[in-house]
Write an enzyme that holds these catalytic residues in place. Structure first.
Site, mmCIF file in Angstrom:
data_model
loop_
_atom_site.group_PDB
_atom_site.id
_atom_site.type_symbol
_atom_site.label_atom_id
_atom_site.label_comp_id
_atom_site.label_asym_id
_atom_site.label_seq_id
_atom_site.Cartn_x
_atom_site.Cartn_y
_atom_site.Cartn_z
ATOM 1 N N CYS A 99 0.917 -1.196 -0.053
ATOM 2 C CA CYS A 99 -0.167 -0.080 -0.033
ATOM 3 C C CYS A 99 0.979 1.209 0.067
ATOM 4 O O CYS A 99 1.577 1.707 -1.005
ATOM 5 C CB CYS A 99 -1.127 0.116 1.157
ATOM 6 N N HIS A 177 -3.647 -5.172 1.421
ATOM 7 C CA HIS A 177 -3.010 -5.679 2.743
ATOM 8 C C HIS A 177 -3.151 -7.038 2.831
ATOM 9 O O HIS A 177 -4.542 -7.395 3.435
ATOM 10 C CB HIS A 177 -3.915 -4.753 3.555
ATOM 11 N N GLU A 179 -2.322 -8.767 5.513
ATOM 12 C CA GLU A 179 -2.310 -8.976 6.610
ATOM 13 C C GLU A 179 -3.846 -8.713 7.290
ATOM 14 O O GLU A 179 -3.921 -9.060 8.565
ATOM 15 C CB GLU A 179 -1.386 -8.135 7.554
#
Length: 203
Positions: A99, A177, A179
């Site tokens: 990002c 993302h 995660e």
């Protein structure tokens, strides 16, 4: 597990007059699933020494603050990441930007970022070399083209670049993302393991 340096977001606590370095705990869990040990990096110039002190296997630039060049309020983070990326490339260590981290790499190599719509707190399909896939999206800035050695490897339907790579420099970036997924996507685990030197995905 292979230690990987992980950059941190800057958050200002006005009630205490503190500038805090923060890292989502989800990163440690996701990286552990990839066989990687997260080593958080403070936003301080001395942090570049961690590349040697921690015997790091690579560098992960995480999301968060906008770049100072685009109105962000954490110039110290930009400065530290610039030093870390330069040192990692010089030493032949892999660099992966997520990002804001990918935005930083694009900016470093001369790409122009622009405001984008429809990419905040949503999911959308991107086209990759392996076909389409659904990813999350949390960014207000994006690019329409790669820059320098960064080759575009994925795009959204509106043309916004979603992933880049410069294999000769061991540099790559992605705008989603991994995660933040409740269950780690095996494609993301494989990407992190392969790029950061662990080898093929064994999950």
């Amino acid at each position: 597990m292979i230690p990987v340096l992980v950059t941190q977001n800057v958050v200002v606590d006005h009630t205490r007059g503190e500038r805090r370095d923060t890292l989502d705990q989800a990163w440690a869990e996701f990286l552990a699933a990839c066989g990687l040990l997260a080593v958080p990096v403070p936003n301080h110039p001395a942090a570049v020494d961690l590349l040697t002190a921690a015997d790091a296997g690579g560098l992960l630039l995480t999301g968060g603050n906008d770049l100072a060049a685009y109105g962000g309020s954490a110039p110290e983070r930009d400065a530290v990441e610039a030093c870390l990326v330069a040192a990692a490339i010089e030493r032949g260590l892999p660099v992966l930007g997520v990002c804001r981290g990918m935005q930083f790499l694009l900016h470093r190599f001369g790409a122009r970022l622009e405001p984008v719509t429809g990419h905040v707190a949503t999911e959308h399909v991107i086209e990759t070399g392996e076909g389409p896939r659904m990813v999350n999206s949390f960014h207000r800035w994006g690019a329409r083209a790669g820059a320098g050695p960064l080759r575009v490897t994925a795009r959204a339907a509106d043309g916004v670049v979603e992933a880049v790579a410069a294999l000769e420099l061991r540099v790559a970036g992605l705008m989603w993302h991994p995660e933040r997924n409740a269950v780690a996507d095996v494609r993301d685990v494989a990407l992190f393991r392969d790029h950061l030197g662990v080898g093929s995905c064994a999950r």
